[in-house]
Design an enzyme around this catalytic site. Structure first.
Site, mmCIF file in Angstrom:
data_model
loop_
_atom_site.group_PDB
_atom_site.id
_atom_site.type_symbol
_atom_site.label_atom_id
_atom_site.label_comp_id
_atom_site.label_asym_id
_atom_site.label_seq_id
_atom_site.Cartn_x
_atom_site.Cartn_y
_atom_site.Cartn_z
ATOM 1 N N LYS A 188 102.163 -11.402 -19.493
ATOM 2 C CA LYS A 188 102.143 -11.924 -18.361
ATOM 3 C C LYS A 188 100.954 -11.473 -17.179
ATOM 4 O O LYS A 188 100.263 -12.292 -16.993
ATOM 5 C CB LYS A 188 103.512 -12.016 -17.415
ATOM 6 C CG LYS A 188 104.694 -12.780 -17.836
ATOM 7 C CD LYS A 188 105.539 -13.047 -17.084
ATOM 8 C CE LYS A 188 106.159 -11.587 -16.480
ATOM 9 N NZ LYS A 188 106.607 -10.700 -17.494
ATOM 10 N N ARG B 220 105.004 4.776 -17.841
ATOM 11 C CA ARG B 220 106.375 4.045 -17.465
ATOM 12 C C ARG B 220 107.424 4.511 -18.326
ATOM 13 O O ARG B 220 107.508 4.181 -19.422
ATOM 14 C CB ARG B 220 106.311 2.439 -17.422
ATOM 15 C CG ARG B 220 105.361 2.101 -16.127
ATOM 16 C CD ARG B 220 105.172 0.481 -16.440
ATOM 17 N NE ARG B 220 106.480 -0.264 -16.430
ATOM 18 C CZ ARG B 220 106.661 -1.460 -16.439
ATOM 19 N NH1 ARG B 220 105.720 -2.252 -15.842
ATOM 20 N NH2 ARG B 220 107.827 -2.041 -16.152
#
Length: 195
Positions: free
Chosen positions: A14, A134
């Site tokens: 995305k 992350r």
């Protein structure tokens, strides 16, 4: 004004595709996460309200998020349209967004859903975890849980927009350019229909 929602599970591409679509079509990127951070940093009334919920570990209520989206729409009257990313996540949010857009004399033209197999998503996210910093991208168990949660929550939103014939599934595997071309084909068709 041409508005679209880009859907896809974590790792579906995305972020990459949003950037490309924004450049090509001159859309304004509306990421609820970015809007929340900006409103809080600007210490707006809505930002302070959102922060009070977040400080208590609570989700920001839909009406506060919709208020922020309304402000973002009003702040960009010259925009060719908006690309919604990360919102709506529930049917109630989709209904509230449609109501808001209707008041602004516009609507969601298309919901583009990037379809990627679970194994490919896991592979991409674990690879991203090696370089992204992350922590939620480093554990296969957490990655799989995020994918399950995504499907559980957003399938209802896709069903909501399906009743208006607005959902297009796009194969999210292949080269970045192939996926981008497939997204553009759907957008171009919807833009033609809107004229």
């Amino acid at each position: 004004m041409f508005n679209l929602i880009l859907f896809g599970p974590p790792g579906s591409g995305k972020g990459t595709q949003s950037e490309n679509l924004i450049k090509k079509y001159g859309l304004k990127h509306l990421s609820t996460g970015d809007i929340l951070r900006s409103e809080i940093a600007g210490q707006t009334a809505l930002g302070l309200e959102a922060k009070s919920f977040m400080d208590k570990g609570q989700l920001v209520p839909d009406e506060v998020v919709i208020g922020m989206i309304s402000s973002a729409l009003e702040a960009n009257p010259e925009a060719a349209g908006f690309l919604f990313d990360g919102f709506p996540r529930t049917t109630a949010q989709a209904e509230a967004l449609d109501k808001l857009l209707s008041l602004k004399k516009t609507e969601i033209a298309v919901v583009l859903a990037l379809e990627v197999s679970e194994e490919e998503l896991v592979k991409r996210l674990l690879n991203r975890g090696k370089t992204s910093g992350r922590s939620d991208d480093t554990s296969e168990e957490i990655v799989r849980a995020r994918i399950v949660e995504y499907h559980a929550k957003t399938s209802a939103v896709a069903d909501y927009y399906r009743q208006f014939d607005k959902v297009e599934s796009i194969k999210g595997e292949g080269s970045v350019d192939e996926i981008f071309d497939a997204l553009c084909k759907q957008i171009d068709v919807r833009m033609e229909e809107a004229i």
